[in-house]
Motif scaffolding. Structure first.
Motif, PDB file in Angstrom:
ATOM      1  N   ASN A 196      10.246  -7.208-100.573  1.00 57.03           N
ATOM      2  CA  ASN A 196      10.877  -7.010 -99.276  1.00 57.03           C
ATOM      3  C   ASN A 196      10.383  -8.098 -98.316  1.00 57.03           C
ATOM      4  O   ASN A 196       9.169  -8.286 -98.155  1.00 57.03           O
ATOM      5  CB  ASN A 196      10.514  -5.624 -98.739  1.00 57.03           C
ATOM      6  CG  ASN A 196      11.300  -5.245 -97.503  1.00 57.03           C
ATOM      7  OD1 ASN A 196      11.563  -6.067 -96.640  1.00 57.03           O
ATOM      8  ND2 ASN A 196      11.669  -3.983 -97.420  1.00 57.03           N
ATOM      9  N   PRO A 197      11.284  -8.819 -97.644  1.00 61.00           N
ATOM     10  CA  PRO A 197      10.863  -9.943 -96.802  1.00 61.00           C
ATOM     11  C   PRO A 197       9.896  -9.581 -95.683  1.00 61.00           C
ATOM     12  O   PRO A 197       9.140 -10.437 -95.222  1.00 61.00           O
ATOM     13  CB  PRO A 197      12.187 -10.473 -96.229  1.00 61.00           C
ATOM     14  CG  PRO A 197      13.230 -10.024 -97.194  1.00 61.00           C
ATOM     15  CD  PRO A 197      12.754  -8.710 -97.724  1.00 61.00           C
ATOM     16  N   ILE A 198       9.913  -8.323 -95.229  1.00 64.70           N
ATOM     17  CA  ILE A 198       9.031  -7.951 -94.122  1.00 64.70           C
ATOM     18  C   ILE A 198       7.557  -8.003 -94.517  1.00 64.70           C
ATOM     19  O   ILE A 198       6.681  -7.993 -93.633  1.00 64.70           O
ATOM     20  CB  ILE A 198       9.368  -6.557 -93.563  1.00 64.70           C
ATOM     21  CG1 ILE A 198       9.145  -5.469 -94.613  1.00 64.70           C
ATOM     22  CG2 ILE A 198      10.786  -6.523 -93.031  1.00 64.70           C
ATOM     23  CD1 ILE A 198       9.363  -4.060 -94.079  1.00 64.70           C
ATOM     24  N   HIS A 199       7.272  -8.079 -95.815  1.00 63.94           N
ATOM     25  CA  HIS A 199       5.888  -8.099 -96.285  1.00 63.94           C
ATOM     26  C   HIS A 199       5.386  -9.494 -96.666  1.00 63.94           C
ATOM     27  O   HIS A 199       4.189  -9.656 -96.926  1.00 63.94           O
ATOM     28  CB  HIS A 199       5.744  -7.190 -97.509  1.00 63.94           C
ATOM     29  CG  HIS A 199       6.177  -5.779 -97.291  1.00 63.94           C
ATOM     30  ND1 HIS A 199       5.634  -4.979 -96.311  1.00 63.94           N
ATOM     31  CD2 HIS A 199       7.120  -5.027 -97.916  1.00 63.94           C
ATOM     32  CE1 HIS A 199       6.215  -3.785 -96.347  1.00 63.94           C
ATOM     33  NE2 HIS A 199       7.119  -3.790 -97.308  1.00 63.94           N
ATOM     34  N   LEU A 200       6.254 -10.471 -96.729  1.00 59.55           N
ATOM     35  CA  LEU A 200       5.906 -11.727 -97.384  1.00 59.55           C
ATOM     36  C   LEU A 200       5.335 -12.783 -96.449  1.00 59.55           C
ATOM     37  O   LEU A 200       4.429 -13.525 -96.828  1.00 59.55           O
ATOM     38  CB  LEU A 200       7.129 -12.277 -98.120  1.00 59.55           C
ATOM     39  CG  LEU A 200       7.756 -11.341 -99.161  1.00 59.55           C
ATOM     40  CD1 LEU A 200       8.922 -12.028 -99.848  1.00 59.55           C
ATOM     41  CD2 LEU A 200       6.716 -10.877-100.183  1.00 59.55           C
ATOM     42  N   SER A 201       5.868 -12.900 -95.258  1.00 58.84           N
ATOM     43  CA  SER A 201       5.408 -13.926 -94.322  1.00 58.84           C
ATOM     44  C   SER A 201       5.915 -13.589 -92.925  1.00 58.84           C
ATOM     45  O   SER A 201       6.866 -12.800 -92.763  1.00 58.84           O
ATOM     46  CB  SER A 201       5.918 -15.308 -94.731  1.00 58.84           C
ATOM     47  OG  SER A 201       7.328 -15.401 -94.554  1.00 58.84           O
ATOM     48  N   ALA A 202       5.306 -14.218 -91.920  1.00 59.64           N
ATOM     49  CA  ALA A 202       5.763 -13.987 -90.545  1.00 59.64           C
ATOM     50  C   ALA A 202       7.209 -14.447 -90.339  1.00 59.64           C
ATOM     51  O   ALA A 202       8.002 -13.715 -89.734  1.00 59.64           O
ATOM     52  CB  ALA A 202       4.823 -14.678 -89.558  1.00 59.64           C
ATOM     53  N   PRO A 203       7.610 -15.624 -90.837  1.00 58.46           N
ATOM     54  CA  PRO A 203       9.005 -16.042 -90.631  1.00 58.46           C
ATOM     55  C   PRO A 203      10.026 -15.089 -91.250  1.00 58.46           C
ATOM     56  O   PRO A 203      11.048 -14.784 -90.627  1.00 58.46           O
ATOM     57  CB  PRO A 203       9.059 -17.429 -91.285  1.00 58.46           C
ATOM     58  CG  PRO A 203       7.655 -17.936 -91.209  1.00 58.46           C
ATOM     59  CD  PRO A 203       6.798 -16.728 -91.409  1.00 58.46           C
ATOM     60  N   THR A 204       9.766 -14.607 -92.472  1.00 59.08           N
ATOM     61  CA  THR A 204      10.733 -13.688 -93.088  1.00 59.08           C
ATOM     62  C   THR A 204      10.690 -12.320 -92.426  1.00 59.08           C
ATOM     63  O   THR A 204      11.712 -11.642 -92.323  1.00 59.08           O
ATOM     64  CB  THR A 204      10.479 -13.551 -94.599  1.00 59.08           C
ATOM     65  OG1 THR A 204       9.125 -13.104 -94.825  1.00 59.08           O
ATOM     66  CG2 THR A 204      10.695 -14.876 -95.316  1.00 59.08           C
ATOM     67  N   ALA A 205       9.514 -11.893 -91.953  1.00 59.62           N
ATOM     68  CA  ALA A 205       9.427 -10.607 -91.251  1.00 59.62           C
ATOM     69  C   ALA A 205      10.184 -10.642 -89.931  1.00 59.62           C
ATOM     70  O   ALA A 205      10.804  -9.645 -89.531  1.00 59.62           O
ATOM     71  CB  ALA A 205       7.968 -10.239 -91.022  1.00 59.62           C
ATOM     72  N   LYS A 206      10.162 -11.791 -89.244  1.00 58.61           N
ATOM     73  CA  LYS A 206      10.849 -11.909 -87.953  1.00 58.61           C
ATOM     74  C   LYS A 206      12.357 -11.753 -88.097  1.00 58.61           C
ATOM     75  O   LYS A 206      13.030 -11.333 -87.150  1.00 58.61           O
ATOM     76  CB  LYS A 206      10.505 -13.248 -87.317  1.00 58.61           C
ATOM     77  CG  LYS A 206       9.084 -13.310 -86.767  1.00 58.61           C
ATOM     78  CD  LYS A 206       8.757 -14.672 -86.184  1.00 58.61           C
ATOM     79  CE  LYS A 206       7.324 -14.702 -85.667  1.00 58.61           C
ATOM     80  NZ  LYS A 206       6.954 -16.042 -85.152  1.00 58.61           N
ATOM     81  N   LEU A 207      12.895 -12.060 -89.273  1.00 51.12           N
ATOM     82  CA  LEU A 207      14.324 -11.872 -89.497  1.00 51.12           C
ATOM     83  C   LEU A 207      14.729 -10.409 -89.375  1.00 51.12           C
ATOM     84  O   LEU A 207      15.899 -10.091 -89.144  1.00 51.12           O
ATOM     85  CB  LEU A 207      14.713 -12.395 -90.884  1.00 51.12           C
ATOM     86  CG  LEU A 207      14.547 -13.901 -91.122  1.00 51.12           C
ATOM     87  CD1 LEU A 207      14.828 -14.230 -92.594  1.00 51.12           C
ATOM     88  CD2 LEU A 207      15.474 -14.697 -90.212  1.00 51.12           C
ATOM     89  N   PHE A 208      13.759  -9.495 -89.538  1.00 53.07           N
ATOM     90  CA  PHE A 208      14.042  -8.059 -89.495  1.00 53.07           C
ATOM     91  C   PHE A 208      13.322  -7.388 -88.331  1.00 53.07           C
ATOM     92  O   PHE A 208      13.108  -6.179 -88.331  1.00 53.07           O
ATOM     93  CB  PHE A 208      13.649  -7.418 -90.828  1.00 53.07           C
ATOM     94  CG  PHE A 208      14.468  -7.919 -91.983  1.00 53.07           C
ATOM     95  CD1 PHE A 208      15.665  -7.321 -92.325  1.00 53.07           C
ATOM     96  CD2 PHE A 208      14.072  -9.043 -92.694  1.00 53.07           C
ATOM     97  CE1 PHE A 208      16.440  -7.798 -93.364  1.00 53.07           C
ATOM     98  CE2 PHE A 208      14.837  -9.536 -93.741  1.00 53.07           C
ATOM     99  CZ  PHE A 208      16.034  -8.913 -94.073  1.00 53.07           C
ATOM    100  N   GLY A 209      12.949  -8.181 -87.322  1.00 54.85           N
ATOM    101  CA  GLY A 209      12.434  -7.613 -86.094  1.00 54.85           C
ATOM    102  C   GLY A 209      10.941  -7.376 -86.023  1.00 54.85           C
ATOM    103  O   GLY A 209      10.456  -6.741 -85.083  1.00 54.85           O
ATOM    104  N   PHE A 210      10.179  -7.874 -87.010  1.00 55.51           N
ATOM    105  CA  PHE A 210       8.734  -7.710 -86.990  1.00 55.51           C
ATOM    106  C   PHE A 210       8.086  -9.031 -86.574  1.00 55.51           C
ATOM    107  O   PHE A 210       8.405 -10.079 -87.133  1.00 55.51           O
ATOM    108  CB  PHE A 210       8.212  -7.306 -88.371  1.00 55.51           C
ATOM    109  CG  PHE A 210       8.642  -5.930 -88.807  1.00 55.51           C
ATOM    110  CD1 PHE A 210       7.885  -4.816 -88.495  1.00 55.51           C
ATOM    111  CD2 PHE A 210       9.818  -5.754 -89.528  1.00 55.51           C
ATOM    112  CE1 PHE A 210       8.280  -3.554 -88.885  1.00 55.51           C
ATOM    113  CE2 PHE A 210      10.224  -4.487 -89.934  1.00 55.51           C
ATOM    114  CZ  PHE A 210       9.451  -3.390 -89.614  1.00 55.51           C
TER     115      PHE A 210
END
Length: 287
Positions: A196-210
């Motif tokens: 799940n991208p929200i767990h992998l890195s800050a840039p991918t997490a930001k795509l889902f609002g984190f």
């Protein structure tokens, strides 16, 4: 309800399932499918050893209580990305996880798994459903997991009641603390398959609002169960947790719990009064 089962020789590859997940971004309905998936899955010794190291489980001859979740993850992924499943995988939020250990998880080289979704309910933020995973050996049901999952933005006809807020347990002694470093999401994904991208890195997490990557909830639960192994019986218990504030990476967390016994409570705290997880364990209620 009569459930229709699809028996698989093996799940599809996780790569193909993630590609399917990326292609679906919208809710397509408000009814859960009545079908489920079944498959026999074997323990992979190298993966099991890597999981024990990652989550700090000792090798006591039994599977860690959270490891059947890892074994069944690709099967769960296949159910959640099937054409008849109405909710997009990306964006689902894991709210609660309950694991029942019916009998000791020793001497196992494979298990028969069944996975299905049930109990769609309204929620103030959309709707929730339960993802049920059951594992059997030759004697019958051995292990059962219920994950309650939030579908944000889902509109159901029934009115949503306000969820009961979990009450923080008090007077619990600190058991241990650990540091969730910035790459734990990637290391967990490599072992367990949950990319799940929200767990992998800050840039991918930001795509889902984190604003930052967050730790996998099931990693936090596994770390807690490993640390509390001396508090728990070998079998005949249920261990459940509510996932509250996410653990942003990197950060330190503190696990507190009741004394060893047939039942007890736990909590996982972070800095600045952040409460990440509340949980409890108790004997399985008789049928």
């Amino acid at each position: 309800m009569t459930r229709q089962w699809q028996d698989l020789h093996s799940p599809d590859s996780s790569a193909s399932l993630y590609l399917r997940a990326l292609s679906r971004r919208k809710i397509s309905g408000d009814q859960l499918p009545t079908s489920g998936l079944r498959c026999r899955l074997r323990v992979q010794p190298d993966n099991l050893a890597a999981y024990r190291r990652l989550c700090h489980f000792t090798d006591n001859g039994r599977l860690p209580a959270t490891y059947p979740h890892v074994m069944a993850f690709t099967l769960q992924l296949q159910l959640l990305t099937a054409a008849d499943f109405p909710f997009p995988l990306l964006g689902l939020v894991h709210l609660h996880n309950s694991i029942q250990v019916q009998r000791p998880l020793g001497g196992i080289d494979g298990l028969h798994f069944a996975v299905y979704a049930d109990n769609l309910q309204p929620h103030p933020k959309g709707g929730t459903f339960e993802l049920i995973t059951e594992a059997e050996d030759g004697l019958g049901l051995l292990w059962r997991e219920t994950s309650r999952i939030l579908v944000r933005g889902l509109k159901l006809e029934a009115a949503a009641s306000e969820p009961v807020e979990a009450e923080p347990a008090s007077e619990l002694a600190e058991v241990t603390r650990w540091y969730a470093d910035s790459d734990i999401g990637r290391r967990y994904a490599k072992v367990c398959g949950d990319y799940n991208p929200i767990h992998l890195s800050a840039p991918t997490a930001k795509l889902f609002g984190f604003p930052k990557a967050i730790a996998h909830g099931m990693w936090s639960k596994a770390m807690a169960m490993a640390a509390l192994s001396g508090h728990l019986p070998a079998a005949g218990y249920v261990f459940e947790v509510d996932f509250l504030k996410p653990v942003r990476l990197p950060s330190e967390v503190v696990l507190s719990a009741s004394a060893a016994g047939a039942q007890g409570e736990l909590r996982l705290d972070g800095h600045a009064d952040l409460l990440h997880m509340l949980g409890r364990w108790q004997p399985i209620a008789p049928n």
